[in-house]
Design a protein around this motif. Structure first.
Motif, PDB file in Angstrom:
ATOM      1  N   ALA A  97      63.147 -35.648  19.238  1.00 25.19           N
ATOM      2  CA  ALA A  97      61.823 -36.244  19.025  1.00 25.19           C
ATOM      3  C   ALA A  97      61.152 -35.582  17.824  1.00 25.19           C
ATOM      4  N   ALA A  98      61.235 -34.264  17.743  1.00 25.23           N
ATOM      5  CA  ALA A  98      60.651 -33.541  16.610  1.00 25.23           C
ATOM      6  C   ALA A  98      61.358 -33.918  15.309  1.00 25.23           C
ATOM      7  N   ALA A  99      62.691 -33.954  15.322  1.00 24.82           N
ATOM      8  CA  ALA A  99      63.458 -34.282  14.118  1.00 24.82           C
ATOM      9  C   ALA A  99      63.175 -35.707  13.650  1.00 24.82           C
ATOM     10  N   ALA A 100      63.138 -36.657  14.582  1.00 26.95           N
ATOM     11  CA  ALA A 100      62.879 -38.057  14.212  1.00 26.95           C
ATOM     12  C   ALA A 100      61.467 -38.223  13.664  1.00 26.95           C
ATOM     13  N   THR A 101      60.516 -37.509  14.248  1.00 27.46           N
ATOM     14  CA  THR A 101      59.137 -37.550  13.761  1.00 27.46           C
ATOM     15  C   THR A 101      59.066 -37.020  12.330  1.00 27.46           C
ATOM     16  N   LEU A 102      59.703 -35.882  12.089  1.00 27.30           N
ATOM     17  CA  LEU A 102      59.708 -35.301  10.748  1.00 27.30           C
ATOM     18  C   LEU A 102      60.388 -36.235   9.746  1.00 27.30           C
ATOM     19  N   GLN A 103      61.495 -36.844  10.154  1.00 29.94           N
ATOM     20  CA  GLN A 103      62.225 -37.759   9.265  1.00 29.94           C
ATOM     21  C   GLN A 103      61.375 -38.977   8.918  1.00 29.94           C
ATOM     22  N   LYS A 104      60.817 -39.609   9.925  1.00 31.88           N
ATOM     23  CA  LYS A 104      60.077 -40.846   9.655  1.00 31.88           C
ATOM     24  C   LYS A 104      58.783 -40.568   8.888  1.00 31.88           C
ATOM     25  N   ARG A 105      58.130 -39.449   9.185  1.00 35.73           N
ATOM     26  CA  ARG A 105      56.848 -39.151   8.548  1.00 35.73           C
ATOM     27  C   ARG A 105      57.031 -38.655   7.112  1.00 35.73           C
ATOM     28  N   TYR A 106      58.034 -37.786   6.889  1.00 34.02           N
ATOM     29  CA  TYR A 106      58.158 -37.101   5.597  1.00 34.02           C
ATOM     30  C   TYR A 106      59.436 -37.399   4.823  1.00 34.02           C
ATOM     31  N   GLY A 107      60.372 -38.122   5.403  1.00 36.16           N
ATOM     32  CA  GLY A 107      61.573 -38.509   4.674  1.00 36.16           C
ATOM     33  C   GLY A 107      62.808 -37.700   5.026  1.00 36.16           C
ATOM     34  N   TRP A 108      63.910 -38.103   4.418  1.00 35.52           N
ATOM     35  CA  TRP A 108      65.201 -37.509   4.748  1.00 35.52           C
ATOM     36  C   TRP A 108      65.328 -36.065   4.293  1.00 35.52           C
ATOM     37  N   GLU A 109      64.549 -35.654   3.284  1.00 28.87           N
ATOM     38  CA  GLU A 109      64.685 -34.284   2.782  1.00 28.87           C
ATOM     39  C   GLU A 109      64.380 -33.255   3.865  1.00 28.87           C
TER      40      GLU A 109
END
Length: 177
Positions: A97-109
Motif C-alpha cells: 500500500a505504501a509502495a503503490a501510494t508512492l508510485q502513483k503520487r510521485y512516479g516510478w523513480e
C-alpha cells in the motif's frame, strides 16, 4: 536514484538463508515495512503535500482494514504455528500500500525502489516462517489495490490507467499539454 535501485538489488542478492535466522528475517521485514510506511506518510508531509499525506493514510488504513478483517474471518494457522492469523500478510499489504501510494503520487523513480523493498518484505515474511507464499501474494494484491485506487498523481499532467478484459490487459497513458 539508480544507485538506490542498484543498492537494493545487491542487498537482495546477498541475502541468503544461511546468513539469516527466522528472527533475523522477521526483524528485516519489520524494518522494511516501517521504513515504507514512514516514507509514504513522511515524504508528502515534509513537502507540504497534505493531499498526499491524506491519501497515504487512507491507502494504509484501507489496506489494514481489509487485511485485519480477513485475518479474523479465515483463521489460517501460521507456518510456525504461533497463531491462526496467517492469511493475508499484514506486513506485505501495508508495504505494498505504501509502495503503490508512492508510485502513483510521485512516479516510478520512487515507486520502483519502494516496490523492491515491499517485495523484500514479502519474501522475508515467508523466510521468517510467519506466512505461506499465498498469504504474501494476497497481501501484496490488497496493498497494491488500496494504494492505486486511493491515490492520485501529484502531477495531473500524466495519467496511467490499467485495463483488462477476458483477452488480456495493459496500461494506457494519457498526457495533458
Amino acid at each position: 536514484m539508480s544507485r538506490l535501485v542498484i543498492s537494493i538489488g545487491a542487498a537482495l542478492l546477498l541475502a541468503s538463508p544461511a546468513q539469516a535466522s527466522d528472527k533475523g528475517w522477521g526483524t528485516a521485514s519489520d524494518i522494511g515495512r516501517d521504513a515504507l510506511v514512514l516514507t509514504a506518510l513522511g515524504l508528502p508531509t515534509v513537502q507540504g503535500d497534505w493531499q498526499g499525506t491524506k491519501q497515504a493514510a487512507f491507502s494504509l488504513g484501507a489496506s489494514y482494514a481489509v487485511t485485519f478483517s480477513l485475518k479474523h474471518i479465515v483463521h489460517e494457522e501460521r507456518p510456525d504455528e504461533s497463531d491462526d492469523k496467517s492469511f493475508p500478510s499484514g506486513h506485505t499489504s501495508s508495504s505494498f500500500a505504501a509502495a503503490a501510494t508512492l508510485q502513483k503520487r510521485y512516479g516510478w523513480e520512487i515507486g520502483l525502489p519502494a516496490h523492491a523493498v515491499a517485495a523484500f518484505v514479502g519474501v522475508a515474511r515467508v523466510k521468517a516462517d510467519k506466512h505461506f507464499v499465498h498469504d504474501v501474494i494476497v497481501g501484496a494484491a490488497i496493498g497494491e489495490a488500496a494504494g492505486f485506487l486511493l491515490t492520485s498523481p501529484k502531477d495531473e499532467g500524466v495519467q496511467w490507467l490499467p485495463w483488462g478484459d477476458a483477452h488480456g490487459g495493459g496500461v494506457t497513458m494519457a498526457m495533458r499539454f
